[in-house]
Design a protein around this motif. Structure first.
Motif, short mmCIF file in Angstrom:
data_model
loop_
_atom_site.label_atom_id
_atom_site.label_comp_id
_atom_site.label_asym_id
_atom_site.label_seq_id
_atom_site.Cartn_x
_atom_site.Cartn_y
_atom_site.Cartn_z
N VAL A 64 36.40 20.07 25.98
CA VAL A 64 35.09 19.52 26.31
C VAL A 64 33.98 20.46 25.86
O VAL A 64 34.21 21.66 25.63
CB VAL A 64 34.96 19.26 27.82
CG1 VAL A 64 36.04 18.29 28.29
CG2 VAL A 64 35.03 20.55 28.62
N PRO B 278 29.61 12.74 30.28
CA PRO B 278 30.43 11.88 29.42
C PRO B 278 31.75 12.48 28.98
O PRO B 278 32.78 11.80 28.97
CB PRO B 278 29.51 11.60 28.23
CG PRO B 278 28.13 11.64 28.83
CD PRO B 278 28.19 12.74 29.85
N ASP B 279 31.74 13.76 28.58
CA ASP B 279 33.00 14.41 28.16
C ASP B 279 34.02 14.42 29.29
O ASP B 279 35.22 14.23 29.07
CB ASP B 279 32.73 15.85 27.72
CG ASP B 279 32.56 15.97 26.22
OD1 ASP B 279 32.41 14.92 25.56
OD2 ASP B 279 32.58 17.11 25.71
N PHE C 37 34.35 12.33 31.74
CA PHE C 37 34.92 11.00 31.93
C PHE C 37 35.84 10.63 30.77
O PHE C 37 36.93 10.09 30.97
CB PHE C 37 33.79 9.97 32.07
CG PHE C 37 33.01 10.08 33.34
CD1 PHE C 37 33.65 10.19 34.57
CD2 PHE C 37 31.63 10.07 33.33
CE1 PHE C 37 32.94 10.29 35.75
CE2 PHE C 37 30.89 10.17 34.50
CZ PHE C 37 31.56 10.28 35.72
N GLU C 38 35.39 10.92 29.55
CA GLU C 38 36.18 10.54 28.36
C GLU C 38 37.56 11.19 28.37
O GLU C 38 38.56 10.53 28.04
CB GLU C 38 35.42 10.95 27.09
CG GLU C 38 36.18 10.64 25.81
CD GLU C 38 35.44 11.09 24.56
OE1 GLU C 38 36.06 11.04 23.47
OE2 GLU C 38 34.27 11.50 24.66
N TYR C 39 37.63 12.45 28.75
CA TYR C 39 38.91 13.17 28.72
C TYR C 39 39.62 13.16 30.08
O TYR C 39 40.60 13.88 30.27
CB TYR C 39 38.69 14.61 28.26
CG TYR C 39 38.27 14.69 26.81
CD1 TYR C 39 39.20 14.51 25.79
CD2 TYR C 39 36.94 14.91 26.46
CE1 TYR C 39 38.82 14.56 24.45
CE2 TYR C 39 36.55 14.97 25.12
CZ TYR C 39 37.49 14.80 24.13
OH TYR C 39 37.12 14.85 22.81
N LYS C 40 39.12 12.33 31.00
CA LYS C 40 39.76 12.13 32.30
C LYS C 40 39.89 13.42 33.10
O LYS C 40 40.90 13.69 33.74
CB LYS C 40 41.15 11.48 32.12
CG LYS C 40 41.08 10.13 31.42
CD LYS C 40 42.45 9.51 31.22
CE LYS C 40 42.33 8.17 30.50
NZ LYS C 40 43.66 7.55 30.27
#
Length: 246
Positions: free
Chosen positions: A39, A93-94, A96-99
């Protein structure tokens, strides 16, 4: 008092629903070692705050916290505290995107957040597994010789262990080092190389017949080792013990 600090001081014992001290140490090191490669820097800072508020303070990954509170732990490039929830949200956002995290629901101005451990984040897990595969060592033929009584072989163990105590990393000389049996002779331990490590006289005496990993953890709790040193020495001792199992 923080959950992890209480564990380090031995005032509480870990429970099944909370993280152990040992796993916390590993996961904490994974944040900078692996997650920092996944991230962006600003997102990583937010994750570090959430990791602290959840796993360090509470011992578990679920917390309820407003974004503005998260921002109060962070400073901008100009050195100002970030007290705006909107500024924090722009960094998410990062995560959330990478869980890395999940927001389960809102409670008024606060958010119910699940903070995932680095080893449970898919992209981070891939990096961990890849490194483990790259560093895997092929098993070698067993050495059955006596390294405890033979003077020359004793010095070979000292050189192998970089002239330092495996339990506290204190420097050792040929005159001051002691060879310590990982598995005591009284419990079936041998004088073979894999069962011997170098130690200072103090650690050798304090350890007695305690489990070596347990003793190493006690030294960490007493701040005789840094987090990085604890992980390195633990891995080293486990490798030696693994040779005896092979």
């Amino acid at each position: 008092m923080s959950y992890i600090i209480d564990l380090m001081r031995g005032t509480i014992e870990p429970t099944p629903d909370r993280i152990s001290l040992e796993r916390y140490i590993y996961e904490s090191s994974f944040v900078t070692r692996y997650l920092s490669r996944v991230v962006k820097d600003k997102a990583l800072v937010v994750y570090q705050v959430l990791f602290h508020l959840s796993w360090f303070e509470m011992g578990k990954g679920e917390i309820v916290v407003p974004w503005a509170t998260v921002g109060s732990y962070i400073r901008s490039e100009k050195g100002n505290i970030i007290d705006s929830s909107h500024t924090v949200k722009r960094r998410l956002p990062d995560l959330f995107e990478y869980k890395c995290i999940a927001v389960n629901r809102q409670r008024g101005n606060a958010n119910e957040i699940s903070v995932h451990l680095p080893s449970d984040i898919p992209a981070c897990r891939d990096l961990i597994d890849r490194e483990e595969r790259d560093t895997r060592i092929e098993p070698q033929e067993k050495d059955e010789r006596d390294y405890y009584t033979d003077p020359g072989r004793r010095l070979m163990v000292l050189a192998r262990d970089h002239h330092s105590c495996v339990y506290c990393t204190a420097p050792l000389s040929e005159e001051s080092f002691v060879l310590d049996h990982l598995l005591p002779v009284s419990k079936g331990g041998t004088n073979r190389q894999h069962n011997l490590v170098t130690a200072c006289e103090v650690c050798n005496r304090r350890r007695s017949d305690l489990d070596p990993i347990h003793f190493l953890r006690e030294n960490y709790r007493q701040q005789l080792l840094s987090q990085e040193e604890f992980l390195q020495q633990k891995q080293y001792i486990e490798a030696r013990l693994g040779e005896s199992d092979g």
